[in-house]
Design an enzyme around this catalytic site. Structure first.
Site, PDB file in Angstrom:
ATOM      1  N   LYS A 139       0.852  -1.341  -0.051  1.00 32.11           N
ATOM      2  CA  LYS A 139      -0.065   0.068  -0.229  1.00 32.11           C
ATOM      3  C   LYS A 139       0.832   1.225  -0.042  1.00 32.11           C
ATOM      4  CE  LYS A 139      -3.159  -2.525  -0.461  1.00 32.11           C
ATOM      5  NZ  LYS A 139      -3.692  -2.523  -1.872  1.00 32.11           N
ATOM      6  N   LYS A 154      -1.513  14.546 -15.034  1.00 33.19           N
ATOM      7  CA  LYS A 154      -2.676  13.854 -15.329  1.00 33.19           C
ATOM      8  C   LYS A 154      -3.577  14.311 -13.963  1.00 33.19           C
ATOM      9  CE  LYS A 154      -1.611  11.601 -19.075  1.00 33.19           C
ATOM     10  NZ  LYS A 154      -2.327  11.572 -20.259  1.00 33.19           N
ATOM     11  N   GLN A 157      -7.251  13.087 -12.947  1.00 36.69           N
ATOM     12  CA  GLN A 157      -7.219  11.675 -12.320  1.00 36.69           C
ATOM     13  C   GLN A 157      -6.845  11.685 -10.826  1.00 36.69           C
ATOM     14  OE1 GLN A 157      -5.518   8.470 -14.545  1.00 36.69           O
ATOM     15  NE2 GLN A 157      -5.239   9.530 -16.299  1.00 36.69           N
ATOM     16  N   HIS A 162      -9.590   9.081  -5.140  1.00 35.28           N
ATOM     17  CA  HIS A 162      -8.057   8.513  -5.615  1.00 35.28           C
ATOM     18  C   HIS A 162      -7.246   8.951  -4.205  1.00 35.28           C
ATOM     19  CE1 HIS A 162      -4.890   6.983  -7.848  1.00 35.28           C
ATOM     20  NE2 HIS A 162      -4.179   7.968  -7.137  1.00 35.28           N
ATOM     21  N   HIS A 165      -8.402   7.020  -1.008  1.00 32.67           N
ATOM     22  CA  HIS A 165      -8.237   5.583  -1.060  1.00 32.67           C
ATOM     23  C   HIS A 165      -6.806   5.260  -0.762  1.00 32.67           C
ATOM     24  CE1 HIS A 165      -8.584   1.293  -2.370  1.00 32.67           C
ATOM     25  NE2 HIS A 165      -7.477   1.440  -3.195  1.00 32.67           N
ATOM     26  N   TYR A 202      -3.720  -4.431 -16.506  1.00 34.70           N
ATOM     27  CA  TYR A 202      -4.347  -3.429 -17.388  1.00 34.70           C
ATOM     28  C   TYR A 202      -3.622  -2.151 -17.504  1.00 34.70           C
ATOM     29  CZ  TYR A 202      -7.492   0.009 -19.114  1.00 34.70           C
ATOM     30  OH  TYR A 202      -8.037   1.129 -19.911  1.00 34.70           O
ATOM     31  N   LYS A 219     -11.919  -2.776 -19.252  1.00 31.72           N
ATOM     32  CA  LYS A 219     -11.661  -1.691 -18.185  1.00 31.72           C
ATOM     33  C   LYS A 219     -12.703  -1.556 -17.143  1.00 31.72           C
ATOM     34  CE  LYS A 219     -10.399   3.122 -17.323  1.00 31.72           C
ATOM     35  NZ  LYS A 219     -10.199   4.652 -17.700  1.00 31.72           N
ATOM     36  N   THR A 223     -13.887  -1.930 -12.335  1.00 29.62           N
ATOM     37  CA  THR A 223     -14.428  -1.122 -11.396  1.00 29.62           C
ATOM     38  C   THR A 223     -15.700  -2.093 -10.514  1.00 29.62           C
ATOM     39  OG1 THR A 223     -13.966   1.098 -12.401  1.00 29.62           O
ATOM     40  CG2 THR A 223     -15.780   0.922 -10.958  1.00 29.62           C
ATOM     41  N   GLN A 226     -14.295  -4.319  -8.156  1.00 26.76           N
ATOM     42  CA  GLN A 226     -13.900  -3.764  -7.138  1.00 26.76           C
ATOM     43  C   GLN A 226     -15.276  -3.354  -6.020  1.00 26.76           C
ATOM     44  OE1 GLN A 226     -11.975  -0.340  -8.880  1.00 26.76           O
ATOM     45  NE2 GLN A 226     -10.228  -0.868  -7.709  1.00 26.76           N
TER      46      GLN A 226
END
Length: 292
Positions: A139, A154, A157, A162, A165, A202, A219, A223, A226
């Site tokens: 992690k 980027k 994103q 994000h 998490h 991926y 893709k 999700t 998850q």
């Protein structure tokens, strides 16, 4: 107030401050030494909360503030080779953790509702403790995901989902490694590691070039997996609250339930916005084009 009285009050203040410092030191030792699992107490980053909190704070500061400012007038870094090796490392780490988790489920008297933590010093139990620590380490390395986003500009994103998490997982897994290394958390981490095998595969394929895009149709199913994962973890922790003869701490069930519910909501919204809502817009646009 006379000079002697002032000196007396100053001496009392110093005594009280020394007592406060001593009590704080004793409290710190009790919380982060005596209560912790002695088997992992002296492992890397396990002494106290300072190092992990510093790492997470530095991560949030760089990715939310310092990094975007640094990159503002710079061209995006080309990190193709670095990221390919990074993704391969994450795939290997996730495969290793998945294997360890499956081995744990096979070799222990596994109960789906609640799994006990083996606090003994036998070699098998120590293997599970080290597995939890390696999961925690994974992690930490995953924090580079966001760092690469920032260095490649980027920033779209780098969402709240994000950052939440990636900052919460190192803290939670650090706690598990230090206090409760094993039990119910291992099967849950195994499922998460398996999904990360697919996820970093991926990413690796996506980094090979546009000619591989036709192989990346799956893709959105990442999700979906998850979301299924969060539902399974919610179920196991709800049933764990009512399980008898189980030494897995109930308060951890509540913490995981809260955190997993937040993940389920945010990932669910991400799925809806990207794969349901956008698909409806695309369908509507195609229908309008046909009618015209």
């Amino acid at each position: 107030m006379g000079f002697l009285e002032f000196l007396h009050m100053e001496a009392l203040f110093e005594v009280k401050m020394a007592d406060v410092i001593q009590r704080a030191s004793q409290c710190y030792k009790y919380l982060f030494d005596e209560l912790s699992d002695p088997r992992s107490r002296n492992w890397m980053l396990m002494d106290g909360p300072g190092p992990i909190l510093t790492i997470v704070a530095a991560y949030l500061y760089f990715c939310s503030y310092a990094g975007p400012i640094y990159m503002k007038d710079r061209k995006p870094y080309r990190l193709k080779n670095v990221m390919m090796w990074y993704n391969l490392f994450q795939i290997a780490m996730s495969v290793f953790l998945t294997y360890r988790g499956i081995e744990y489920i096979i070799q222990t008297d596994y109960r789906f509702t609640c799994q006990n933590i083996d606090y003994s010093d036998n070699p098998i139990a120590l293997t599970w403790v080290s597995s939890v620590w390696w999961y925690f380490f994974a992690k930490l390395t995953e924090l580079l995901d966001t760092v690469f986003f920032v260095l490649r500009k980027k920033n779209n994103q780098v969402s709240f989902l994000h950052l939440y998490h990636h900052s919460m997982m190192p803290v939670l897994t650090w706690y598990g490694s230090k206090y409760t290394p094993g039990g119910q958390a291992i099967p849950e981490g195994t499922l998460n590691s398996f999904i990360h095998v697919l996820m970093y595969t991926y990413y690796f394929m996506a980094g090979l070039g546009p000619q591989y895009q036709k192989y990346l149709w799956w893709k959105k199913y990442l999700t979906s997996l998850q979301l299924i994962q969060f539902c399974i973890v919610l179920y196991t922790n709800i049933t764990g609250l009512f399980a008898e003869n189980c030494n897995y701490p109930k308060y951890l069930n509540y913490i995981v339930l809260f955190n997993c519910t937040a993940f389920l909501y945010m990932f669910g919204m991400f799925y809806y916005q990207n794969y349901v809502k956008n698909n409806k817009k695309l369908t509507k646009k195609l229908t309008e084009q046909k009618e015209s």
